[in-house]
Design a protein around this motif. Structure first.
Motif, PDB file in Angstrom:
ATOM      1  N   LYS A 338       0.827  -1.210   0.000  1.00  0.00           N
ATOM      2  CA  LYS A 338       0.000   0.000   0.000  1.00  0.00           C
ATOM      3  C   LYS A 338       0.861   1.259   0.000  1.00  0.00           C
ATOM      4  O   LYS A 338       0.513   2.260  -0.643  1.00  0.00           O
ATOM      5  CB  LYS A 338      -0.925  -0.008   1.220  1.00  0.00           C
ATOM      6  CG  LYS A 338      -2.013  -1.073   1.158  1.00  0.00           C
ATOM      7  CD  LYS A 338      -2.902  -1.011   2.390  1.00  0.00           C
ATOM      8  CE  LYS A 338      -4.025  -2.029   2.309  1.00  0.00           C
ATOM      9  NZ  LYS A 338      -4.912  -1.988   3.499  1.00  0.00           N
ATOM     10  N   THR A 344      -5.075   2.567  -1.709  1.00  0.00           N
ATOM     11  CA  THR A 344      -6.309   1.942  -2.212  1.00  0.00           C
ATOM     12  C   THR A 344      -6.027   0.903  -3.293  1.00  0.00           C
ATOM     13  O   THR A 344      -6.934   0.525  -4.039  1.00  0.00           O
ATOM     14  CB  THR A 344      -7.249   3.026  -2.773  1.00  0.00           C
ATOM     15  OG1 THR A 344      -6.603   3.700  -3.866  1.00  0.00           O
ATOM     16  CG2 THR A 344      -7.623   4.030  -1.695  1.00  0.00           C
ATOM     17  N   PHE A 346      -5.663  -2.208  -3.351  1.00  0.00           N
ATOM     18  CA  PHE A 346      -6.442  -3.445  -3.320  1.00  0.00           C
ATOM     19  C   PHE A 346      -7.951  -3.194  -3.309  1.00  0.00           C
ATOM     20  O   PHE A 346      -8.736  -4.123  -3.498  1.00  0.00           O
ATOM     21  CB  PHE A 346      -6.060  -4.285  -2.097  1.00  0.00           C
ATOM     22  CG  PHE A 346      -4.622  -4.737  -2.100  1.00  0.00           C
ATOM     23  CD1 PHE A 346      -4.153  -5.608  -3.073  1.00  0.00           C
ATOM     24  CD2 PHE A 346      -3.732  -4.276  -1.135  1.00  0.00           C
ATOM     25  CE1 PHE A 346      -2.825  -6.025  -3.085  1.00  0.00           C
ATOM     26  CE2 PHE A 346      -2.408  -4.685  -1.139  1.00  0.00           C
ATOM     27  CZ  PHE A 346      -1.945  -5.556  -2.116  1.00  0.00           C
ATOM     28  N   ASP A 347      -8.352  -1.932  -3.099  1.00  0.00           N
ATOM     29  CA  ASP A 347      -9.775  -1.625  -3.005  1.00  0.00           C
ATOM     30  C   ASP A 347     -10.509  -1.870  -4.318  1.00  0.00           C
ATOM     31  O   ASP A 347     -11.724  -2.114  -4.324  1.00  0.00           O
ATOM     32  CB  ASP A 347      -9.979  -0.170  -2.573  1.00  0.00           C
ATOM     33  CG  ASP A 347      -9.498   0.076  -1.150  1.00  0.00           C
ATOM     34  OD1 ASP A 347      -9.228  -0.917  -0.438  1.00  0.00           O
ATOM     35  OD2 ASP A 347      -9.372   1.253  -0.762  1.00  0.00           O
ATOM     36  N   GLN A 348      -9.783  -1.794  -5.425  1.00  0.00           N
ATOM     37  CA  GLN A 348     -10.420  -1.963  -6.730  1.00  0.00           C
ATOM     38  C   GLN A 348     -10.995  -3.368  -6.919  1.00  0.00           C
ATOM     39  O   GLN A 348     -11.795  -3.596  -7.827  1.00  0.00           O
ATOM     40  CB  GLN A 348      -9.408  -1.682  -7.837  1.00  0.00           C
ATOM     41  CG  GLN A 348      -8.189  -2.585  -7.807  1.00  0.00           C
ATOM     42  CD  GLN A 348      -7.138  -2.190  -8.820  1.00  0.00           C
ATOM     43  OE1 GLN A 348      -7.428  -2.086 -10.011  1.00  0.00           O
ATOM     44  NE2 GLN A 348      -5.917  -1.945  -8.350  1.00  0.00           N
ATOM     45  N   PHE A 349     -10.603  -4.289  -6.054  1.00  0.00           N
ATOM     46  CA  PHE A 349     -11.120  -5.650  -6.164  1.00  0.00           C
ATOM     47  C   PHE A 349     -12.443  -5.828  -5.428  1.00  0.00           C
ATOM     48  O   PHE A 349     -12.987  -6.932  -5.384  1.00  0.00           O
ATOM     49  CB  PHE A 349     -10.086  -6.644  -5.630  1.00  0.00           C
ATOM     50  CG  PHE A 349      -8.828  -6.699  -6.450  1.00  0.00           C
ATOM     51  CD1 PHE A 349      -8.755  -7.506  -7.571  1.00  0.00           C
ATOM     52  CD2 PHE A 349      -7.728  -5.921  -6.113  1.00  0.00           C
ATOM     53  CE1 PHE A 349      -7.597  -7.557  -8.336  1.00  0.00           C
ATOM     54  CE2 PHE A 349      -6.561  -5.958  -6.865  1.00  0.00           C
ATOM     55  CZ  PHE A 349      -6.501  -6.773  -7.989  1.00  0.00           C
ATOM     56  N   TYR A 352     -13.585  -8.704  -3.010  1.00  0.00           N
ATOM     57  CA  TYR A 352     -12.473  -9.660  -3.055  1.00  0.00           C
ATOM     58  C   TYR A 352     -11.144  -9.025  -2.634  1.00  0.00           C
ATOM     59  O   TYR A 352     -10.080  -9.597  -2.856  1.00  0.00           O
ATOM     60  CB  TYR A 352     -12.344 -10.249  -4.459  1.00  0.00           C
ATOM     61  CG  TYR A 352     -13.603 -10.932  -4.927  1.00  0.00           C
ATOM     62  CD1 TYR A 352     -13.959 -12.180  -4.422  1.00  0.00           C
ATOM     63  CD2 TYR A 352     -14.445 -10.313  -5.846  1.00  0.00           C
ATOM     64  CE1 TYR A 352     -15.127 -12.802  -4.837  1.00  0.00           C
ATOM     65  CE2 TYR A 352     -15.617 -10.924  -6.264  1.00  0.00           C
ATOM     66  CZ  TYR A 352     -15.952 -12.172  -5.755  1.00  0.00           C
ATOM     67  OH  TYR A 352     -17.113 -12.786  -6.156  1.00  0.00           O
ATOM     68  N   GLU A 353     -11.226  -7.852  -2.016  1.00  0.00           N
ATOM     69  CA  GLU A 353     -10.014  -7.162  -1.561  1.00  0.00           C
ATOM     70  C   GLU A 353      -9.154  -8.032  -0.648  1.00  0.00           C
ATOM     71  O   GLU A 353      -7.920  -8.079  -0.811  1.00  0.00           O
ATOM     72  CB  GLU A 353     -10.403  -5.856  -0.854  1.00  0.00           C
ATOM     73  CG  GLU A 353      -9.228  -5.059  -0.305  1.00  0.00           C
ATOM     74  CD  GLU A 353      -8.839  -5.483   1.102  1.00  0.00           C
ATOM     75  OE1 GLU A 353      -7.639  -5.387   1.445  1.00  0.00           O
ATOM     76  OE2 GLU A 353      -9.735  -5.927   1.852  1.00  0.00           O
ATOM     77  N   SER A 357      -5.167  -8.747  -1.441  1.00  0.00           N
ATOM     78  CA  SER A 357      -4.086  -8.350  -0.530  1.00  0.00           C
ATOM     79  C   SER A 357      -3.439  -9.568   0.111  1.00  0.00           C
ATOM     80  O   SER A 357      -2.203  -9.658   0.207  1.00  0.00           O
ATOM     81  CB  SER A 357      -4.622  -7.408   0.550  1.00  0.00           C
ATOM     82  OG  SER A 357      -5.656  -8.022   1.306  1.00  0.00           O
TER      83      SER A 357
END
Length: 381
Positions: A338, A344, A346-349, A352-353, A357
């Motif tokens: 990060k 952010t 991993f937030d785009q997943f 499924y974040e 991560s």
């Protein structure tokens, strides 16, 4: 054996994938509910795949012992030297377990229910059994299981004024049992009583009253039983039996363990409870261990399908390393991603974040282990 151990350690490390968070984000998904269930420990009775991690790890310690003894005997090491080394290993495992459980705390957390401490406490006895006959080993296993069961059953049940809330158990907890099974109820049994004395002998921030999960120090005794089952499996492996005979023994032991553990549970004689490692749990989980080792043996050694298992072998050959990595730097790795890729990233997943991560952290773990594998750096205790 390395592949089986790697599989077990992967399951442990995969906690970082947090299937539970995905299941919460996708409440209508039966798939993620299933995955969450098998990445969690049962509350008291029963078994999930996650519950088989510690028994498998302990079982494999027993499997490895005949090979270790044979190797050291081939070097003409005196028994005294071998036993001194065993005591040193045991002490290191206990101290390492305490150290890892103390990370992030204000003072040393003297607790002995961790996987490493449990193995360390029982390992000297396992080593001594490694020099005894097969008959003696089976007799010792029976003595461990019957003796542990009898000690629990003879310990008096709590009186009518006993406050379950005071030991972290709701009065209406659905897992309270009556009859013989009541002697194995959470935080009102022999092992809990022992810890309220034993753990308070060590410096603590506050008086020890109970373990929130019901785990206990004395579980190292029946955990020794699990390691004894592994010891016998290791002897069968070293005996050079034809593979059909070896598989028959593994499968028979597995089925007998499952059936006996299930029978002890449904009759209430010794419910299958991992958290206090009841005799019923030793046999039930031991049955699964025999079935799992038979599956790995058949696929890898008999059928020679080995390529797929290489990632697991890399993990299994450095099990202590992955154990420490997971406990020490899992959050550091994710935070580092990060820091350099954006908070952010991993937030785009979306839901499924945790998978993204956690998967990134697992990849880093594996690459570290692969580098150690290539450099022939193996952490041994």
């Amino acid at each position: 054996m390395d592949a089986y151990r790697g599989f077990v350690m992967f399951l442990m490390a995969a906690e970082i994938l947090h299937y539970g968070r995905i299941s919460e984000a996708l409440p209508d998904s039966s798939f993620w509910r299933f995955m969450d269930h098998h990445q969690s420990h049962v509350e008291w009775f029963g078994c999930t795949l996650h519950d088989l991690i510690q028994p498998s790890f302990s079982f494999l310690v027993g499997v490895a012992l005949p090979y270790s003894i044979a190797s050291r005997q081939a070097k003409d090491e005196p028994f005294g030297v071998m036993f001194a080394q065993t005591l040193r290993r045991s002490l290191i495992l206990v101290l390492l377990g305490i150290f890892l459980r103390s990370v992030g705390r204000e003072q040393t957390n003297f607790t002995f229910e961790d996987t490493l401490t449990q193995i360390g406490l029982g390992y000297p006895f396992l080593f001594l059994l490694g020099f005894r006959s097969t008959r003696t080993v089976w007799v010792a296993l029976a003595a461990i299981l019957v003796g542990y069961w009898l000690a629990f059953v003879l310990y008096p049940l709590p009186g009518p004024g006993f406050s379950y809330e005071a030991v972290g158990v709701p009065a209406d907890w659905p897992y309270h049992k009556t009859g013989i099974a009541a002697h194995f109820n959470k935080n009102s049994n022999l092992a809990w009583a022992f810890d309220t004395w034993f753990l308070n002998l060590f410096p603590r921030a506050k008086t020890f009253l109970y373990n929130g999960g019901g785990y206990a120090t004395l579980s190292f005794i029946p955990t020794l039983g699990t390691m004894v089952l592994g010891l016998q499996a290791g002897r069968w492996l070293r005996a050079g039996l034809p593979y059909p005979d070896l598989l028959k023994r593994f499968l028979l032991a597995g089925v007998m363990g499952l059936a006996t553990g299930w029978l002890l549970t449904i009759t209430g004689i010794s419910p299958s409870i991992k958290r206090i490692w009841t005799p019923g749990w030793v046999l039930f989980s031991g049955g699964w261990c025999f079935l799992l080792i038979s599956a790995f043996y058949y696929i890898i050694d008999v059928r020679q399908w080995r390529g797929w298992a290489f990632p697991l072998v890399v993990i299994g050959m450095n099990s202590i390393a992955i154990y420490c990595l997971v406990h020490l730097i899992d959050h550091f790795i994710i935070d580092t991603f990060k820091t350099h890729l954006g908070q952010t990233v991993f937030d785009q997943f979306g839901p499924y974040e945790p998978l993204a991560s956690g998967g990134a952290a697992l990849l880093v773990f594996w690459l570290i282990l692969y580098w150690m594998y290539k450099k022939k750096l193996f952490i041994r205790v």
